[in-house]
Enzyme design. Sequence first.
Site: not given
Ligand code: MN
Length: 424
Positions: A142, A151, A208, A210, A242, A249, A262, A358
Amino acid sequence: MHNYIDLNWKSWLEVDPNSDFPIQNIPFGVFTYKGKRPSIASRIGNWVIDLSAMERHGYFSNLELEDYSFFHSKCLNPFIAKGKEITNKVRYRIAEVFEQFNAELKNNAEARKQILLKIEEVEMLMPVKVGDYTDFYSSIEHATNVGKMFRDPDNALLPNWKHIPVGYHGRSSSIVVSGTPIYRPKGQTKSDTESSPSYGPSRLMDFELEMAFITGKKTKLGEQVNIDNAEEYIFGLVIFNDLSARDIQKWEYVPLGPFLGKNFGSVISPWIVTLEALSPFKVEGPKQEPAVLPYLNIEGAHNLDVNLEVGLEPENSEETTVCQSNMKYLYWSMAQQLAHHTVNGCNINVGDMYASGTISGPTEDSYGSMLELSWKGTKPLKLKDGSERKFIQDNDTVVMRAYAKKNNLRIGFGEVSTKILPAK
Ligand code: MN
């Protein structure tokens, strides 16, 4: 000695062979029935076991506990706070009462009527009062995917990532139980093509996938949890969705990390599956290169082999499985997360929740968020009803499931289901 429920045991209650809740699971939750006072509970098959009623009928009296009041609490925190010696004894005793050759409750119709409820008759509530909530970022797949998208594809992981189980402090007030609908959040966003930010409903709603653990033991400020004892602090786990608004974000997260993108709702599965029930599924995690610092170093099997899946169900339509992953892919184990969390003397409490981040796997169908599955919206997913999704649409329901399976033993979590409503 009470950590382990015999693999050969069967219950006198009917249990489907594919149930997540055989007699070897004995998870813990909280329910209400017809609006009555909430009770703590366990579950076998599709039967909810009212532990408060079981205590009233004397089925725990042979444990000779000093205090029985935790059985009558409206949440699991007082029970969990008793520590593993007591919680494991209670768990074992529940299994014993429901074991097929034990007649003490089986033959007591009056008590049975008060102790056993069908799952469809009850409403499941938040199992614990969550004090503090931390979200880690422990999946290398992730973190790499997100790094590639936002990036530098050649340096996707930041330099600290393989040295530190990266995490941030989240919001506990908005953690809710499966079945609670969540409104699409509104907020400030700015896309790359806009010159100034605007306000409105998020356009990039995401889940997400999780897993989260809950601590059952507290520390004092200044104390540190040693990695070799870290698992003694973990009571059990839940599935954790999540929910994330990617556009909110993206605009807000530099320099201090996620905030309003979030904290508008995270949703958990209602049954806490104990670490003891999951112990047959312990596996070694991925090899860590470069070697971690000694306070994070632990040998042996400390990851969990738990199958994970996500389904997306548009309103009045059928569900499409959009992701299949596994908890064993996590680069950082729960023990490492907890040792790192407390290395500076940060104190922890009973009922605190720690999400994994995640959990993506190595293949494109194992990515744990729409952001990755649709690769930032460039590869829409086809659903069974013919429609396409880049992110979650209004009135879509996200369903996450988790179970471990080995030989004939299946230990699962059930599901966490969340409908996304249009912005308020
Ligand atoms: Mn998360």
